[in-house]
Design a protein around this motif. Structure first.
Motif, PDB file in Angstrom:
ATOM      1  N   LEU A  58       1.091  -1.157   0.285  1.00 58.22           N
ATOM      2  CA  LEU A  58       0.115   0.490   0.273  1.00 58.22           C
ATOM      3  C   LEU A  58       0.550   1.141  -0.266  1.00 58.22           C
ATOM      4  O   LEU A  58       1.903   1.128   0.933  1.00 58.22           O
ATOM      5  CB  LEU A  58      -0.731  -0.036   1.591  1.00 58.22           C
ATOM      6  CG  LEU A  58      -2.055  -1.206   0.903  1.00 58.22           C
ATOM      7  CD1 LEU A  58      -2.122  -1.242   2.852  1.00 58.22           C
ATOM      8  CD2 LEU A  58      -2.618  -1.437  -0.010  1.00 58.22           C
ATOM      9  N   LEU A  59       0.723   2.154  -0.778  1.00 59.87           N
ATOM     10  CA  LEU A  59       1.352   2.826  -0.692  1.00 59.87           C
ATOM     11  C   LEU A  59       0.432   4.788  -0.238  1.00 59.87           C
ATOM     12  O   LEU A  59      -0.738   4.862  -0.383  1.00 59.87           O
ATOM     13  CB  LEU A  59       1.673   3.485  -2.426  1.00 59.87           C
ATOM     14  CG  LEU A  59       2.825   2.725  -3.217  1.00 59.87           C
ATOM     15  CD1 LEU A  59       2.738   2.844  -4.638  1.00 59.87           C
ATOM     16  CD2 LEU A  59       3.973   2.786  -2.488  1.00 59.87           C
ATOM     17  N   ASP A  60       0.978   5.921   0.309  1.00 61.32           N
ATOM     18  CA  ASP A  60       0.439   6.973   0.800  1.00 61.32           C
ATOM     19  C   ASP A  60       1.047   7.905   0.916  1.00 61.32           C
ATOM     20  O   ASP A  60       2.840   7.562   1.376  1.00 61.32           O
ATOM     21  CB  ASP A  60      -0.321   6.631   1.694  1.00 61.32           C
ATOM     22  CG  ASP A  60      -0.948   7.129   2.621  1.00 61.32           C
ATOM     23  OD1 ASP A  60      -2.294   7.640   1.778  1.00 61.32           O
ATOM     24  OD2 ASP A  60      -2.239   7.616   4.258  1.00 61.32           O
ATOM     25  N   ASP A  61       0.703   8.969   0.916  1.00 58.85           N
ATOM     26  CA  ASP A  61       1.891   9.952   0.461  1.00 58.85           C
ATOM     27  C   ASP A  61       2.098  10.253   1.683  1.00 58.85           C
ATOM     28  O   ASP A  61       3.029  11.044   2.203  1.00 58.85           O
ATOM     29  CB  ASP A  61       0.570  11.573  -0.177  1.00 58.85           C
ATOM     30  CG  ASP A  61      -0.484  12.235   0.330  1.00 58.85           C
ATOM     31  OD1 ASP A  61      -0.831  10.423   0.810  1.00 58.85           O
ATOM     32  OD2 ASP A  61      -0.847  12.620  -0.685  1.00 58.85           O
ATOM     33  N   ILE A  62       0.959  10.796   2.809  1.00 60.32           N
ATOM     34  CA  ILE A  62       0.932  11.088   4.222  1.00 60.32           C
ATOM     35  C   ILE A  62       0.267  10.053   4.981  1.00 60.32           C
ATOM     36  O   ILE A  62      -0.341  10.059   5.659  1.00 60.32           O
ATOM     37  CB  ILE A  62       0.586  12.508   4.524  1.00 60.32           C
ATOM     38  CG1 ILE A  62       1.287  13.750   3.628  1.00 60.32           C
ATOM     39  CG2 ILE A  62       0.668  13.085   5.470  1.00 60.32           C
ATOM     40  CD1 ILE A  62       0.109  14.722   2.998  1.00 60.32           C
ATOM     41  N   TYR A  63       1.266   9.827   6.426  1.00 57.88           N
ATOM     42  CA  TYR A  63       0.662   9.153   7.416  1.00 57.88           C
ATOM     43  C   TYR A  63       0.951  10.346   8.602  1.00 57.88           C
ATOM     44  O   TYR A  63       1.202  11.001   9.512  1.00 57.88           O
ATOM     45  CB  TYR A  63       1.887   8.065   7.695  1.00 57.88           C
ATOM     46  CG  TYR A  63       2.023   7.078   9.068  1.00 57.88           C
ATOM     47  CD1 TYR A  63       1.620   6.040   8.415  1.00 57.88           C
ATOM     48  CD2 TYR A  63       2.019   7.583  10.300  1.00 57.88           C
ATOM     49  CE1 TYR A  63       1.388   4.986  10.191  1.00 57.88           C
ATOM     50  CE2 TYR A  63       1.854   6.500  11.040  1.00 57.88           C
ATOM     51  CZ  TYR A  63       0.931   6.190  10.623  1.00 57.88           C
ATOM     52  OH  TYR A  63       1.378   4.747  12.538  1.00 57.88           O
ATOM     53  N   THR A  64      -0.533   9.928   9.044  1.00 55.10           N
ATOM     54  CA  THR A  64      -0.679  10.741  10.342  1.00 55.10           C
ATOM     55  C   THR A  64      -1.242   9.640  11.353  1.00 55.10           C
ATOM     56  O   THR A  64      -0.134   9.501  12.090  1.00 55.10           O
ATOM     57  CB  THR A  64      -1.893  11.749  10.035  1.00 55.10           C
ATOM     58  OG1 THR A  64      -2.939  11.203   9.823  1.00 55.10           O
ATOM     59  CG2 THR A  64      -1.770  12.590   9.352  1.00 55.10           C
ATOM     60  N   THR A  65      -1.568   9.248  11.193  1.00 55.80           N
ATOM     61  CA  THR A  65      -2.612   8.320  12.476  1.00 55.80           C
ATOM     62  C   THR A  65      -2.879   6.347  12.149  1.00 55.80           C
ATOM     63  O   THR A  65      -2.682   6.256  13.017  1.00 55.80           O
ATOM     64  CB  THR A  65      -3.626   8.171  12.609  1.00 55.80           C
ATOM     65  OG1 THR A  65      -5.512   8.427  11.736  1.00 55.80           O
ATOM     66  CG2 THR A  65      -4.827   9.499  12.992  1.00 55.80           C
ATOM     67  N   GLY A  66      -2.134   6.960  10.609  1.00 53.13           N
ATOM     68  CA  GLY A  66      -2.429   4.893  10.402  1.00 53.13           C
ATOM     69  C   GLY A  66      -3.363   4.845  10.329  1.00 53.13           C
ATOM     70  O   GLY A  66      -3.761   2.721  10.119  1.00 53.13           O
ATOM     71  N   ALA A  67      -4.708   4.849  10.924  1.00 52.56           N
ATOM     72  CA  ALA A  67      -5.625   4.329  10.557  1.00 52.56           C
ATOM     73  C   ALA A  67      -6.737   3.764   9.196  1.00 52.56           C
ATOM     74  O   ALA A  67      -6.917   3.159   8.855  1.00 52.56           O
ATOM     75  CB  ALA A  67      -6.986   5.236  11.485  1.00 52.56           C
ATOM     76  N   THR A  68      -6.289   4.837   8.146  1.00 51.90           N
ATOM     77  CA  THR A  68      -7.088   4.770   7.289  1.00 51.90           C
ATOM     78  C   THR A  68      -5.404   2.889   6.194  1.00 51.90           C
ATOM     79  O   THR A  68      -6.106   2.121   6.116  1.00 51.90           O
ATOM     80  CB  THR A  68      -6.133   5.349   5.793  1.00 51.90           C
ATOM     81  OG1 THR A  68      -6.838   6.725   6.342  1.00 51.90           O
ATOM     82  CG2 THR A  68      -6.448   5.681   4.440  1.00 51.90           C
ATOM     83  N   LEU A  69      -4.053   3.236   6.677  1.00 52.99           N
ATOM     84  CA  LEU A  69      -3.453   1.842   6.041  1.00 52.99           C
ATOM     85  C   LEU A  69      -3.793   1.242   7.631  1.00 52.99           C
ATOM     86  O   LEU A  69      -3.769   0.099   6.459  1.00 52.99           O
ATOM     87  CB  LEU A  69      -2.057   2.380   6.257  1.00 52.99           C
ATOM     88  CG  LEU A  69      -1.659   3.190   5.414  1.00 52.99           C
ATOM     89  CD1 LEU A  69       0.108   3.730   5.449  1.00 52.99           C
ATOM     90  CD2 LEU A  69      -1.570   2.943   3.701  1.00 52.99           C
ATOM     91  N   HIS A  70      -4.183   0.755   8.285  1.00 49.90           N
ATOM     92  CA  HIS A  70      -4.602  -0.251   9.233  1.00 49.90           C
ATOM     93  C   HIS A  70      -5.490  -0.973   8.688  1.00 49.90           C
ATOM     94  O   HIS A  70      -5.682  -1.784   8.322  1.00 49.90           O
ATOM     95  CB  HIS A  70      -4.651   0.504  10.175  1.00 49.90           C
ATOM     96  CG  HIS A  70      -5.699  -0.765  11.415  1.00 49.90           C
ATOM     97  ND1 HIS A  70      -4.909  -2.031  11.583  1.00 49.90           N
ATOM     98  CD2 HIS A  70      -6.755  -1.330  12.054  1.00 49.90           C
ATOM     99  CE1 HIS A  70      -5.216  -2.824  12.457  1.00 49.90           C
ATOM    100  NE2 HIS A  70      -6.519  -1.910  12.887  1.00 49.90           N
ATOM    101  N   LEU A  71      -6.871   0.545   8.683  1.00 48.89           N
ATOM    102  CA  LEU A  71      -8.077  -0.384   8.028  1.00 48.89           C
ATOM    103  C   LEU A  71      -8.097  -0.956   6.176  1.00 48.89           C
ATOM    104  O   LEU A  71      -8.463  -2.148   5.942  1.00 48.89           O
ATOM    105  CB  LEU A  71      -8.939   0.524   8.300  1.00 48.89           C
ATOM    106  CG  LEU A  71      -9.432   1.470   9.224  1.00 48.89           C
ATOM    107  CD1 LEU A  71     -10.036   2.025   9.062  1.00 48.89           C
ATOM    108  CD2 LEU A  71     -10.237  -0.094   9.970  1.00 48.89           C
ATOM    109  N   ALA A  72      -6.976  -0.614   5.445  1.00 50.93           N
ATOM    110  CA  ALA A  72      -7.194  -1.153   4.470  1.00 50.93           C
ATOM    111  C   ALA A  72      -6.571  -2.630   4.490  1.00 50.93           C
ATOM    112  O   ALA A  72      -6.883  -3.671   3.707  1.00 50.93           O
ATOM    113  CB  ALA A  72      -5.955   0.265   3.265  1.00 50.93           C
TER     114      ALA A  72
END
Length: 47
Positions: free
Chosen positions: A14-28
């Motif tokens: 998974l590629l993401d531009d900005i990591y803040t809380t990590g919730a989006t990556l975790h759920l994905a």
């Protein structure tokens, strides 16, 4: 997910531009693992 054959037994990045809380990556990642992905890794550009 409708077409889980595309991810079953795959190693997914998974590629993401900005990591803040990590919730989006975790759920994905959780959704992909639940649909049969072998593993899920992530890469972010900024924190």
């Amino acid at each position: 997910m409708e077409n889980n054959e595309a991810i079953q037994a795959k190693e997914i990045l998974l590629l993401d531009d900005i990591y803040t809380t990590g919730a989006t990556l975790h759920l994905a990642a959780e959704a992909l693992i639940n649909e049969g992905a072998k593993s899920v890794s992530s890469l972010t550009i900024f924190r």
